[in-house]
Design a protein around this motif. Structure first.
Motif, PDB file in Angstrom:
ATOM      1  N   MET A  33      32.207 -67.226-120.916  1.00  0.00           N
ATOM      2  CA  MET A  33      31.624 -65.999-120.371  1.00  0.00           C
ATOM      3  C   MET A  33      32.235 -64.785-121.052  1.00  0.00           C
ATOM      4  O   MET A  33      33.454 -64.731-121.235  1.00  0.00           O
ATOM      5  N   PRO A  34      31.429 -63.801-121.421  1.00  0.00           N
ATOM      6  CA  PRO A  34      31.990 -62.549-121.939  1.00  0.00           C
ATOM      7  C   PRO A  34      32.941 -61.932-120.916  1.00  0.00           C
ATOM      8  O   PRO A  34      32.703 -62.009-119.703  1.00  0.00           O
ATOM      9  N   ARG A  38      32.902 -61.498-116.288  1.00  0.00           N
ATOM     10  CA  ARG A  38      33.662 -62.503-115.551  1.00  0.00           C
ATOM     11  C   ARG A  38      33.511 -62.378-114.041  1.00  0.00           C
ATOM     12  O   ARG A  38      33.641 -63.355-113.317  1.00  0.00           O
ATOM     13  N   ARG A  39      33.269 -61.188-113.560  1.00  0.00           N
ATOM     14  CA  ARG A  39      33.149 -60.976-112.120  1.00  0.00           C
ATOM     15  C   ARG A  39      31.691 -60.934-111.653  1.00  0.00           C
ATOM     16  O   ARG A  39      31.425 -60.618-110.492  1.00  0.00           O
ATOM     17  N   ASP A  40      30.772 -61.253-112.533  1.00  0.00           N
ATOM     18  CA  ASP A  40      29.350 -61.266-112.189  1.00  0.00           C
ATOM     19  C   ASP A  40      28.991 -62.644-111.631  1.00  0.00           C
ATOM     20  O   ASP A  40      28.946 -63.639-112.365  1.00  0.00           O
ATOM     21  N   ALA A  41      28.749 -62.711-110.333  1.00  0.00           N
ATOM     22  CA  ALA A  41      28.509 -63.995-109.666  1.00  0.00           C
ATOM     23  C   ALA A  41      27.276 -64.689-110.210  1.00  0.00           C
ATOM     24  O   ALA A  41      27.251 -65.926-110.336  1.00  0.00           O
ATOM     25  N   ASP A  42      26.243 -63.932-110.534  1.00  0.00           N
ATOM     26  CA  ASP A  42      25.017 -64.545-111.043  1.00  0.00           C
ATOM     27  C   ASP A  42      25.232 -65.186-112.414  1.00  0.00           C
ATOM     28  O   ASP A  42      24.706 -66.275-112.690  1.00  0.00           O
ATOM     29  N   VAL A  43      25.964 -64.487-113.262  1.00  0.00           N
ATOM     30  CA  VAL A  43      26.241 -65.027-114.597  1.00  0.00           C
ATOM     31  C   VAL A  43      27.102 -66.283-114.478  1.00  0.00           C
ATOM     32  O   VAL A  43      26.848 -67.301-115.149  1.00  0.00           O
ATOM     33  N   ARG A  44      28.102 -66.240-113.616  1.00  0.00           N
ATOM     34  CA  ARG A  44      28.963 -67.408-113.413  1.00  0.00           C
ATOM     35  C   ARG A  44      28.143 -68.609-112.924  1.00  0.00           C
ATOM     36  O   ARG A  44      28.301 -69.731-113.423  1.00  0.00           O
ATOM     37  N   THR A  45      27.266 -68.364-111.986  1.00  0.00           N
ATOM     38  CA  THR A  45      26.417 -69.446-111.466  1.00  0.00           C
ATOM     39  C   THR A  45      25.548 -70.027-112.575  1.00  0.00           C
ATOM     40  O   THR A  45      25.387 -71.256-112.667  1.00  0.00           O
TER      41      THR A  45
END
Length: 309
Positions: A33-34, A38-45
């Protein structure tokens, strides 16, 4: 197509070590992850659900959340937290635990990575229980010292920055004084012992490495075995010693001391049977890198089994 591997928590101590082991491999697609996301829940999911294997280097609650977010997508997990180590639905990620364990890990969706102290303790105790030499109700004591990297970034900062007001000044300190360390349940679960062991961990002012000691009274064991009997049981269990080496009694007898940094930088473990034949006591010692076979190295070993590498 190369399997996609996502390390959730890649910037922590364990995650960074895993990245260093995987970053030059061309048989996997290492997802990252960029930093700004890192704190973007949607991107993490999204990353969790797109990964073939997600390695979780997270606190317990965050690890449970990650599994809930992507298990239904078929993502396979290696969890380095404490969250699932005693869960029977998760394969315990110590491939040398039994002859069938590596196969179970290879076919599992959910694999729990062992703790560093418990790796050493289980390596010493489980074969003796399985062989019948160690009664399940034996009053086991485990004494251990680890390098400070096992405490994560905060402890590393405290140990390495002498200008900090909260820096730890001691060369060595014991902790978990209430005897309620988080590794105790997994030690009991994966050795088969029924009596809660007394576990006293400690940290030394060295970065990586550890010694785990399990002292035993032979007359309290089944049949009052000799040192040679105990060594033979461990040797029979671990075979060729490619990952877990049982050091010969002759070599051990010639040692004046054991160095907790001996295995630093490796993903292997050595086991020693210490004492004097006929004296009625032994001290079993596991020597390993707390970030190698005790954490990141074990995670990569489990990954290799899961993807057939």
């Amino acid at each position: 197509m190369a399997p996609k591997v996502f390390i959730d928590g890649e910037h922590g101590t364990t995650g960074l070590q895993i990245v260093s082991r995987l970053q030059d491999r061309n048989d996997i697609d290492l997802m990252s992850m960029p930093a700004e996301q890192r704190r973007d829940a949607d991107v993490r999911t999204k990353f969790l659900r797109e990964a073939d294997v997600a390695i979780l280097c997270l606190p317990d609650d965050a690890a449970r959340e990650a599994v809930a977010l992507a298990a239904d997508a078929g993502t396979r997990f290696i969890d380095a937290s404490t969250a699932h180590r005693s869960n029977p639905d998760w394969a315990f990620g110590f491939a040398e635990l039994s002859p069938a364990q590596a196969k179970r890990i290879a076919g599992a969706q959910f694999v729990s990575n062992p703790g560093c102290y418990s790796t050493g303790a289980i390596a010493l105790i489980a074969p003796l229980v399985a062989s019948g030499l160690l009664p399940v109700d034996y009053p086991v004591t485990v004494n251990a010292v680890s390098g400070y990297t096992g405490g994560g970034k905060q402890m590393i900062a405290q140990m390495e920055d002498e200008t900090r007001d909260d820096a730890i000044r001691a060369a060595y300190f014991a902790y978990a004084l209430t005897l309620a360390h988080k590794h105790v349940p997994e030690i009991m679960t994966h050795t088969g012992i029924s009596r809660r062991p007394i576990f006293t961990p400690a940290v030394g002012r060295f970065a990586q490495g550890m010694l785990v000691n399990v002292p035993l009274h032979l007359n309290l064991m089944t049949g009052s075995p000799s040192m040679a009997d105990i060594h033979a049981a461990l040797k029979a269990h671990y075979g060729d010693g490619s990952v877990v080496e049982v050091v010969s009694l002759d070599e051990t007898a010639g040692l004046a001391r054991l160095d907790p940094e001996e295995m630093t930088g490796t993903d292997r473990m050595k086991l020693y049977v210490c004492g004097k034949e006929g004296a009625g006591q032994v001290n079993l010692v596991a020597s390993l890198d707390n970030l190698g076979k005790g954490a990141s190295g074990a995670a990569v070993q489990n990954l290799n089994l899961m993807i057939g590498a």
